[in-house]
Design an enzyme around this catalytic site. Structure first.
Site, PDB file in Angstrom:
ATOM      1  N   HIS A  24     109.700  95.380  49.833  1.00  0.00           N
ATOM      2  CA  HIS A  24     108.559  95.009  48.987  1.00  0.00           C
ATOM      3  C   HIS A  24     107.341  95.914  49.135  1.00  0.00           C
ATOM      4  O   HIS A  24     106.521  96.012  48.222  1.00  0.00           O
ATOM      5  CB  HIS A  24     108.166  93.547  49.248  1.00  0.00           C
ATOM      6  CG  HIS A  24     107.392  93.331  50.507  1.00  0.00           C
ATOM      7  ND1 HIS A  24     107.993  93.195  51.740  1.00  0.00           N
ATOM      8  CD2 HIS A  24     106.056  93.232  50.740  1.00  0.00           C
ATOM      9  CE1 HIS A  24     107.072  93.010  52.663  1.00  0.00           C
ATOM     10  NE2 HIS A  24     105.881  93.032  52.099  1.00  0.00           N
ATOM     11  N   ASP A  31     105.393  87.107  52.344  1.00  0.00           N
ATOM     12  CA  ASP A  31     104.564  88.251  52.732  1.00  0.00           C
ATOM     13  C   ASP A  31     103.217  87.774  53.276  1.00  0.00           C
ATOM     14  O   ASP A  31     102.750  88.221  54.330  1.00  0.00           O
ATOM     15  CB  ASP A  31     104.380  89.153  51.509  1.00  0.00           C
ATOM     16  CG  ASP A  31     103.433  90.311  51.775  1.00  0.00           C
ATOM     17  OD1 ASP A  31     103.560  90.971  52.815  1.00  0.00           O
ATOM     18  OD2 ASP A  31     102.557  90.555  50.917  1.00  0.00           O
ATOM     19  N   GLU A  84     104.353 100.435  47.206  1.00  0.00           N
ATOM     20  CA  GLU A  84     102.898 100.408  47.353  1.00  0.00           C
ATOM     21  C   GLU A  84     102.404 101.333  48.471  1.00  0.00           C
ATOM     22  O   GLU A  84     101.358 101.978  48.333  1.00  0.00           O
ATOM     23  CB  GLU A  84     102.440  98.976  47.645  1.00  0.00           C
ATOM     24  CG  GLU A  84     100.930  98.837  47.711  1.00  0.00           C
ATOM     25  CD  GLU A  84     100.505  97.429  48.080  1.00  0.00           C
ATOM     26  OE1 GLU A  84      99.303  97.229  48.288  1.00  0.00           O
ATOM     27  OE2 GLU A  84     101.361  96.535  48.155  1.00  0.00           O
ATOM     28  N   ASP A  85     103.157 101.425  49.556  1.00  0.00           N
ATOM     29  CA  ASP A  85     102.645 102.102  50.755  1.00  0.00           C
ATOM     30  C   ASP A  85     103.362 103.392  51.133  1.00  0.00           C
ATOM     31  O   ASP A  85     103.017 104.011  52.132  1.00  0.00           O
ATOM     32  CB  ASP A  85     102.709 101.139  51.955  1.00  0.00           C
ATOM     33  CG  ASP A  85     101.780  99.950  51.785  1.00  0.00           C
ATOM     34  OD1 ASP A  85     100.794 100.087  51.061  1.00  0.00           O
ATOM     35  OD2 ASP A  85     102.059  98.882  52.361  1.00  0.00           O
ATOM     36  N   HIS A 139     106.985  94.346  59.780  1.00  0.00           N
ATOM     37  CA  HIS A 139     106.457  93.448  58.739  1.00  0.00           C
ATOM     38  C   HIS A 139     107.521  93.098  57.695  1.00  0.00           C
ATOM     39  O   HIS A 139     107.759  91.902  57.447  1.00  0.00           O
ATOM     40  CB  HIS A 139     105.228  94.066  58.085  1.00  0.00           C
ATOM     41  CG  HIS A 139     104.732  93.310  56.883  1.00  0.00           C
ATOM     42  ND1 HIS A 139     104.282  92.009  56.953  1.00  0.00           N
ATOM     43  CD2 HIS A 139     104.644  93.674  55.577  1.00  0.00           C
ATOM     44  CE1 HIS A 139     103.928  91.594  55.744  1.00  0.00           C
ATOM     45  NE2 HIS A 139     104.146  92.591  54.885  1.00  0.00           N
TER      46      HIS A 139
END
Length: 792
Positions: free
Chosen positions: A99, A166, A103-104, A75
């Site tokens: 990016h 994204d 967050e992940d 991704h």
């Protein structure tokens, strides 16, 4: 990763071996106070920056997989490839790779800052969602995501470009999600991200996002249209070839320029390699969503869409654009009203081109766009093209001036200002949607200044666009020299003169006349400010009368002194900032004067109501009011006024058997904060706090009322809802189903078709309580095609 490096090498070879950001050029600033790029102060490591970012992301996402089962790193790589298609700079490519790490994964912004520098950390933070914060609803969460995105975009435009990439990659792989998730993501993309790509001028990305959304939002229609387009593909290709040859020959005969290759003009990102070419003529097929919306708007079948293919003529300079337009019109009959000059009057997103529609070969209408090579780059890549120009010119976009840059980003600064003013999450999201869709009309002021407003705007919108003060005092308008009303809708090319008066002030009905979020926000803010000013006056008068009425000594000066001495205690007790906020709270009915005076003089003094003569008078007045209300309720034969408070679950003071009437303007529901106003011969009228009629009422007639917890409320009251929706078949049925399946009835419905292709429904729904209202609104918002639900 090798594919990514190959793409980057085509337009920015230096980025491949750069060890730090400072090795590359600087992108443009979005505003006077915005810093887009700072030198990376970290020491250059031994591995090139892009390779290092890829290694870092791959390690951080190790063990994670996408819904497709592929390693998660596919991704970030896909996003970075889209960034490379946009020809963005090295920091944008690094941000694309990193990016999702914050967050992940366990990576923090501090880690990113240490490893890659402050600039990359800021960009990653701008792209990262705010999911860790607590919100009361999914609407609030999504609102904050949008808000963060818009504000970050103002600081650095690359944030939204990475976010768009994204979303584009997520849409390309959406087939692995559940149908419900597919529809939700597609709707969000169609509402926000596709219009944002359009607003930034990235045409190819806008088309891709719209077509992918079309696939999941309307799957049957999508598949049918795909089959129809493919079925005519051979015929379309032949027609395209024929028209291209004719137009090229006509341009050569007119001396417009030398003919060149069209090898790269139809590439995925609209780029072209034309260093030796002075003339390019190409054909292109419109996007599926564009074709579908035209069929729907004109209520025609695919066979009746004659401009599925459009044509472009690309020349060297502006003079050649107009020369080419003359050549086209000298050979083909132009369609009246279909000639548009976006070269002299560019669109707000920087788009420039000449458009004309002609009756072409075989009597078919065709659209021809004429532009220079630089115009084409901006038309296809929009704001992203500016980065490439910065590198080529090393001093500006095609040598542009600061004023050009200021104009280019004016829409963004205005959007950011509106974002900062908005507090309600639903209103905020709707305002952003409205500003991003912006199918504009271009109008002029008397001085010749050009203004772009959304289609369907009124002269009142124009007044607020020019200046807020002009909007506040707008008393009338002249359009093209003729007097018009404030709700007159403006059209392309109108010259508008606003007539102002210092005696004119905004009215509540103005909210029905305006289209733009800016005008709505200014009007609401003004009305709210005036309402607050009125409540302050009412609250101050309540304090003055309270000091006299509840004064235990009868000495006004002593009472005033005691009030001043206890003021801080009163403010602390009611959690108020200052005396003005105390007046406001009293005026709005949020606190009672009795409770305030209790804090000033004490409970004992309040129990005796001050002086004996005051006691007798007040008690007699109270008894007279209660007795009069009871007598009226027993003797009145008018069914409109015989509703007793115990039957409606209302307690007036300490009494349950009082004649009541509910305000039709605010229609209070059980669970809402309420107050009553004594009406001569009509009992007590119940209002919601904040109702304009309550604020305008004589304070002497306002009485405390509350909902009776012991009563069983069975009465239904009409509540007015306003629903903004898509103008699509079945949307009204969706509304009706949402309300009836919730267990409620619709009193009446009023529908109005808006000029922007949407619909406005005004519904009267019979409800009992605030909980009912919240359930109905929540249920409506879940339906397909519903954009906004508000209580009128």
């Amino acid at each position: 990763f090798e594919d990514l490096m190959a793409k980057v090498e085509q337009y920015n070879p230096g980025a491949i071996d750069a060890y730090s950001i400072s090795d590359t050029s600087r992108p443009p600033s979005t505003g006077d106070n915005a810093t887009i790029l700072q030198t990376d102060e970290t020491s250059p490591p031994s591995i090139p920056l892009l390779q290092r970012a890829y290694n870092y992301a791959k390690t951080a996402h190790r063990g994670q997989c996408r819904k497709s089962g592929e390693p998660y790193i596919t991704h970030p790589l896909g996003v970075a490839e889209i960034i490379a298609d946009m020809k963005l700079d090295l920091p944008s490519l690094v941000t694309a790779l990193l990016h999702d790490t914050v967050e992940d994964t366990s990576v923090t912004l501090s880690d990113i800052s240490i490893e890659f520098g402050e600039e990359i950390s800021r960009l990653v933070d701008g792209v990262t969602k705010v999911g860790r914060l607590p919100f009361s609803s999914s609407e609030e969460l999504q609102s904050e995501n949008y808000r963060k995105l818009i504000l970050a975009m103002a600081r650095d435009i690359r944030v939204v470009l990475v976010k768009l990439a994204d979303r584009a990659h997520n849409m390309r792989t959406l087939q692995y999600m559940t149908p419900e998730k597919q529809r939700k993501i597609a709707k969000e993309t169609m509402d926000i991200y596709a219009p944002l790509a359009h607003r930034l001028g990235i045409h190819w990305l806008k088309t891709e996002l719209e077509d992918n959304c079309f696939r999941y939002l309307y799957p049957e229609e999508y598949q049918k249209l795909v089959a129809e387009v493919k079925g005519r593909e051979a015929e379309r290709k032949e027609y395209e070839r024929e028209v291209v040859e004719i137009l090229r020959r006509q341009m050569m005969e007119a001396g417009v320029g030398r003919s060149g290759s069209t090898e790269k003009i139809n590439g995925g990102n609209g780029s072209m390699d034309t260093n030796t070419t002075t003339l390019l003529v190409t054909g292109r097929t419109k996007g599926l969503w564009s074709i579908y919306t035209k069929m729907k708007r004109q209520e025609i079948e695919f066979d009746d869409v004659h401009d599925v293919v459009g044509f472009r003529i690309i020349v060297d300079d502006v003079a050649s654009c107009y020369q080419a337009l003359g050549a086209v019109h000298s050979n083909w009959k132009p369609v009246p009203g279909k000639i548009k000059d976006y070269v002299a009057l560019p669109k707000p997103n920087g788009y420039r081109s000449l458009h004309t529609t002609i009756i072409g070969p075989h009597k078919r209408r065709i659209e021809v766009q004429i532009r220079t090579r630089d115009m084409h780059d901006v038309a296809e890549s929009g704001i992203a093209a500016h980065f490439l120009y910065k590198e080529k010119n090393n001093g500006g976009i095609g040598g542009n001036k600061a004023s050009d840059e200021s104009t280019r980003f004016a829409w963004l600064r205005e959007l950011v200002n509106e974002v900062r003013r908005q507090s309600d999450p639903i209103e905020f999201v709707n305002a952003v949607k409205e500003d991003l869709f912006l199918k504009e009309v271009l109008v002029f002021s008397p001085g010749g200044d050009l203004y772009a407003l959304p289609r369907g705007s009124s002269v009142l919108d124009f007044a607020f666009k020019v200046h807020s003060d002009l909007g506040y005092h707008c008393a009338g308008a002249k359009v093209n020299g003729k007097m018009v009303s404030l709700k007159h809708q403006i059209k392309n090319g109108d010259m508008i003169e606003i007539l102002e008066s210092i005696h004119q002030t905004p009215k509540r009905e103005w909210l029905q006349y305006v289209r733009t979020s800016k005008a709505k926000n200014r009007i609401r803010a003004w009305l709210k400010r005036r309402q607050r000013e009125h409540s302050i006056v009412v609250g101050k008068e309540m304090i003055n009368r309270g000091l006299k009425e509840y004064n235990p000594r009868g000495d006004d000066a002593a009472a005033r002194k005691e009030y001043s001495r206890k003021l801080d205690h009163v403010l602390t007790t009611f959690k108020l900032k200052d005396e003005k906020h105390l007046f406001t709270a009293l005026g709005y009915g949020q606190i009672s004067i009795k409770n305030v005076m209790t804090e000033v003089f004490g409970a004992a003094a309040i129990a005796t109501r001050g002086h004996s003569h005051s006691i007798n008078k007040k008690e007699k007045d109270d008894q007279f009011i209660i007795q009069s209300l009871e007598n009226s309720s027993q003797s009145s034969n008018n069914p409109q006024f015989t509703a007793l408070s115990n039957l409606n679950g209302i307690i007036v003071g300490q009494e349950r058997n009082i004649m009541l009437k509910f305000c039709k303007n605010c229609s209070p529901l059980e669970g809402e904060n309420i107050q009553g106003v004594i009406s001569k011969g009509k009992g007590v009228k119940i209002h919601r706090l904040g109702c304009k009629y309550l604020l305008e009422a004589d304070e002497k007639r306002i009485v405390d009322v509350r909902w009776d917890d012991e009563a069983i409320n069975t009465s239904l009251r009409p509540v007015q809802l306003q629903v903004l929706c898509e103008d699509t078949p079945g949307v009204l049925a969706n509304m009706s189903r949402a309300i009836t399946t919730s267990g409620f009835n619709i009193g009446n419905v009023h529908l109005r078709k808006l000029s922007n292709g949407r619909g406005l429904a005004r519904l009267e729904v019979m409800l009992k309580s605030l909980e009912d209202l919240e359930n109905v609104i929540k249920r409506l918002r879940q339906e397909d095609g519903i954009l906004e639900v508000t209580r009128r």
